[in-house]
Design a protein around this motif. Structure first.
Motif, short mmCIF file in Angstrom:
data_model
loop_
_atom_site.label_atom_id
_atom_site.label_comp_id
_atom_site.label_asym_id
_atom_site.label_seq_id
_atom_site.Cartn_x
_atom_site.Cartn_y
_atom_site.Cartn_z
N THR A 283 0.83 -1.21 0.00
CA THR A 283 0.00 0.00 0.00
C THR A 283 0.86 1.26 0.00
O THR A 283 0.49 2.27 -0.61
CB THR A 283 -0.93 0.02 1.22
OG1 THR A 283 -0.15 -0.17 2.42
CG2 THR A 283 -1.96 -1.09 1.13
N ILE A 296 -6.89 3.74 -1.04
CA ILE A 296 -6.71 3.10 0.26
C ILE A 296 -7.05 4.09 1.35
O ILE A 296 -6.52 5.20 1.38
CB ILE A 296 -5.26 2.60 0.42
CG1 ILE A 296 -4.93 1.60 -0.69
CG2 ILE A 296 -5.05 1.97 1.79
CD1 ILE A 296 -3.48 1.26 -0.78
N PHE A 301 -4.63 2.00 6.09
CA PHE A 301 -3.19 2.20 5.92
C PHE A 301 -2.48 2.20 7.27
O PHE A 301 -1.41 1.59 7.42
CB PHE A 301 -2.95 3.51 5.19
CG PHE A 301 -1.51 3.72 4.81
CD1 PHE A 301 -0.91 2.94 3.86
CD2 PHE A 301 -0.76 4.73 5.40
CE1 PHE A 301 0.42 3.13 3.49
CE2 PHE A 301 0.56 4.93 5.05
CZ PHE A 301 1.15 4.13 4.09
#
Length: 344
Positions: A283, A296, A301
């Motif tokens: 990510t 995201i 995250f």
């Protein structure tokens, strides 16, 4: 490693006394973060003490575990507390100078921890595939050179954050150039991950092939079962043959059980490493490439970011709980009246 934190930049507008989470959520985050730090610190300190106090653990290859445990201890003491405070408070209150050092040390220790996993996999691969030659060369000096190389690579990866990180609007920002993010993610995770998977797959195939050869040799009679010559003097021929077949079957089952256990250990090592670090690095790389177009969410995250720290608490469990000498050393360390001043 500390990600770029864009979502908390509004904290300076709201004032530093307004926390981003409810009291219940703050308590849960605090308990979870302190638990990770405590488990990481305690487990890795036990690893260092076990190698120091137990003569059975003085093999050169265990220096890898000591060095990796040192990196994880530093993560628990110098990184996680500040990450936890930053998360709970919603802003960075420790100054710009410490922001740069904190981010650089975060990259250094986490990269060193991951690189040690890669070095351990290579060490085990050479020990399995080149046992006779490599064991003669596996001196403490050689292992220390490999450890020094690991820390040198980690130091190179951690240098840019030291000079490019900055504190802006009470947010500690990591160097976010796309080239650095992709290069650091490759050096810190993707390359070591590929090496570990390839090496452990090779180790598994080599071990499986050797077990198959031994089992086939025993079935064909080329390799006698243990204790067969001694039994042949005292047992009738038919009973001796039946007893030999039974022992051969038992030996085969034992070797198959060892192979299953070996497979489980390797799967656990790779699985824990990938599950802890892949979500964050993937990510983090994706966010750097896509920028504002990244889909995201910030809570997800942050969750991936904290899961990465958990690997430092899993390392002492993964690499020692399956080792009888480490279990015995831990038992001695935790038993009442044990003295750390005496090396056994």
């Amino acid at each position: 490693m500390e990600p770029q934190q864009n979502g908390s930049s509004n904290q300076s507008d709201q004032g530093p006394t307004i926390f981003p989470y409810s009291p219940l959520a703050t308590t849960l985050i605090l308990v979870a973060g302190l638990t990770v730090a405590l488990v990481t610190f305690t487990g890795n300190v036990l690893v260092v003490l076990a190698v120091y106090t137990s003569r059975a653990l003085w093999a050169p290859q265990n220096l890898f575990l000591v060095s990796m445990a040192t990196a994880d201890i530093l993560v628990a003491t110098l990184i996680i507390p500040f990450s936890l405070a930053n998360e709970i408070m919603g802003y960075w209150c420790f100054g710009g100078l410490w922001c740069s050092f904190y981010l650089s040390l975060d990259v250094l220790f986490c990269t060193a921890s991951i690189m040690h996993l890669c070095a351990i996999s290579l060490d085990r691969y050479w020990a399995v595939t080149r046992a006779a030659r490599y064991n003669l060369k596996r001196s403490p000096q050689r292992v220390k050179c490999m450890i020094g190389t690991v820390w040198a690579i980690a130091a190179v990866v951690s240098l840019p954050p030291l000079f490019k990180s900055r504190q802006q609007d009470q947010v500690c920002l990591l160097h976010d150039d796309t080239w650095y993010v992709l290069a650091s993610c490759t050096a810190s995770f993707y390359a070591p991950c590929l090496i570990m998977v390839a090496v452990y797959c090779r180790i598994y195939h080599v071990a499986k092939h050797r077990n198959s050869v031994v089992i086939a040799a025993r079935r064909s009679g080329q390799l006698p079962c243990p204790q067969t010559p001694r039994l042949s003097w005292s047992l009738p021929s038919s009973l001796h043959q039946r007893r030999s077949r039974d022992m051969s079957l038992s030996t085969n089952r034992l070797m198959q059980a060892r192979e299953r256990r070996f497979t489980f250990v390797l799967s656990f090592i790779i699985g824990a490493f990938v599950l802890c670090w892949f979500p964050f690095f993937f990510t983090y790389s994706l966010e750097s490439v896509l920028g504002e177009g990244c889909c995201i969410s910030e809570p997800l995250f942050k969750f991936f970011f904290w899961i990465g720290y958990c690997n430092s608490s899993f390392n002492p469990i993964i690499y020692t709980v399956f080792n009888r000498d480490f279990r015995r050393a831990f038992h001695q360390l935790l038993s009442p009246g044990h003295s750390l001043l005496c090396r056994k």
